[in-house]
Design a protein around this motif. Structure first.
Motif, mmCIF file in Angstrom:
data_model
loop_
_atom_site.group_PDB
_atom_site.id
_atom_site.type_symbol
_atom_site.label_atom_id
_atom_site.label_comp_id
_atom_site.label_asym_id
_atom_site.label_seq_id
_atom_site.Cartn_x
_atom_site.Cartn_y
_atom_site.Cartn_z
ATOM 1 N N ASP A 10 14.251 -36.151 20.015
ATOM 2 C CA ASP A 10 14.025 -37.200 21.006
ATOM 3 C C ASP A 10 14.373 -38.573 20.430
ATOM 4 N N GLY A 11 15.282 -39.255 21.103
ATOM 5 C CA GLY A 11 15.702 -40.570 20.645
ATOM 6 C C GLY A 11 16.828 -40.532 19.635
ATOM 7 N N VAL A 12 17.184 -39.318 19.173
ATOM 8 C CA VAL A 12 18.285 -39.162 18.223
ATOM 9 C C VAL A 12 19.414 -38.337 18.852
ATOM 10 N N ILE A 13 19.076 -37.168 19.363
ATOM 11 C CA ILE A 13 20.086 -36.318 19.997
ATOM 12 C C ILE A 13 20.129 -36.553 21.507
ATOM 13 N N VAL A 14 18.975 -36.670 22.095
ATOM 14 C CA VAL A 14 18.900 -36.849 23.550
ATOM 15 C C VAL A 14 17.726 -37.772 23.862
ATOM 16 N N GLU A 87 21.721 -37.107 29.440
ATOM 17 C CA GLU A 87 22.898 -36.874 28.610
ATOM 18 C C GLU A 87 22.542 -37.002 27.137
ATOM 19 N N LEU A 88 23.384 -36.418 26.273
ATOM 20 C CA LEU A 88 23.224 -36.638 24.839
ATOM 21 C C LEU A 88 23.495 -38.103 24.538
ATOM 22 N N LEU A 89 22.874 -38.621 23.480
ATOM 23 C CA LEU A 89 23.092 -40.015 23.124
ATOM 24 C C LEU A 89 24.536 -40.219 22.670
ATOM 25 N N GLU A 90 25.057 -41.393 22.936
ATOM 26 C CA GLU A 90 26.466 -41.684 22.688
ATOM 27 C C GLU A 90 26.852 -41.441 21.228
#
Length: 218
Positions: A10-14, A87-90
Motif C-alpha cells: 500500500d502506497g508503494v505498489i498500489v 491502478e498501480l503507482l506510476e
C-alpha cells in the motif's frame, strides 16, 4: 550486491489507501466513534488486527476484534471490487519487470491481509514476479516492529546485507531499519504526513531506480 528487493504494497505498489480509508471511516461511523486524523495517520503500516486492537482499547468497544476485522474487510472488498480507477503507482510495474528480468528476487512484505494482497496481485497480474508474499496478519505486532521484514529477509536467496526494502511510511522505514535492512524511502503522494528521514536513501519516483542502480545500493 543487492539480490533481493522487499516491497511494501500500500502506497508503494498500489494506492488502496482511499479504499481502506473509506472502509475504516464507514465502520467508525457504524461504531459511533470519532477517530481523529492524527490517530488515523498513526495507524499507517499497522495491520487491521493491530488497528482494531488499539481502537478496542481506546474506545472500550464491546465487539470482538475478529468481528471488527471481518466487518472492515467486507466493506473494503465491496468497495475494491467496484473501484474502476484503481491502478498501480506510476513507474512501479516497469521497475518490477526490470528487476525480475535481471534476476533480482522480489518479496512482498505488507501489513495488508492475505485476502487483500491476493485481490491486488490477481487484479494486476503480479503473482509471477514475486517468490514470496508475507502478510502482516501473521505477526502479533505490526510495523514499526521488525518481525515482518526479518521474516521476509529469511526467505531471501541472500543474506539480509544483500537485501533492500522499499517503504513509504514512517512505521515501515522504522521496521526495516530495526531489522537491519537497507531501506529506500519512497515519497508517495498517497501517504500523508510520513517521516522518511531514517531511510538510507529517498526517491520521489520509481524511474529513479532500475536493476543496475539497485544492485549497487548500500
Amino acid at each position: 550486491m543487492i539480490q533481493t528487493v522487499i516491497f511494501d504494497m500500500d502506497g508503494v505498489i498500489v494506492d488502496t489507501e482511499p479504499v481502506h480509508r473509506y472502509a475504516y471511516f464507514k465502520q467508525f461511523e457504524e461504531l459511533n466513534i470519532e477517530v481523529t486524523e492524527a490517530m488515523y495517520t498513526s495507524f499507517t503500516g499497522f495491520s487491521t488486527r493491530n488497528t482494531f486492537q488499539t481502537l478496542k482499547e481506546q474506545f472500550q468497544l464491546e465487539q470482538e476484534v475478529e468481528d471488527l476485522i471481518q466487518r472492515k474487510r467486507s466493506i473494503f472488498n465491496d468497495a475494491f471490487d467496484t473501484k474502476e480507477d484503481l491502478e498501480l503507482l506510476e513507474g512501479v510495474r516497469a521497475l518490477i519487470e526490470d528487476l525480475h528480468q535481471n534476476g533480482i528476487q522480489l518479496i512482498l512484505a505488507s501489513s495488508a491481509s492475505k485476502v487483500t494482497i491476493d485481490r491486488v496481485f490477481t487484479r494486476f497480474g503480479l503473482h509471477d514476479y514475486f517468490t514470496h508474499i508475507v502478510s502482516g496478519e501473521d505477526f502479533p505486532k505490526s510495523k514499526p516492529h521488525p518481525a515482518i521484514f526479518e521474516h521476509a529477509a529469511s526467505l531471501s536467496i541472500a543474506p539480509k546485507e544483500n537485501c533492500i526494502v522499499i517503504e513509504d511510511s514512517t512505521n515501515g522505514v522504522k521496521a526495516a531499519k530495526a531489522a537491519g535492512i537497507f531501506c529506500v524511502g519512497y515519497v508517495s503522494a498517497h501517504s500523508k504526513d510520513q517521516n522518511l528521514d531514517a531511510a538510507d536513501c529517498i526517491i520521489n519516483h520509481f524511474n529513479e531506480l532500475n536493476a543496475q542502480a539497485v544492485k549497487i545500493l548500500n
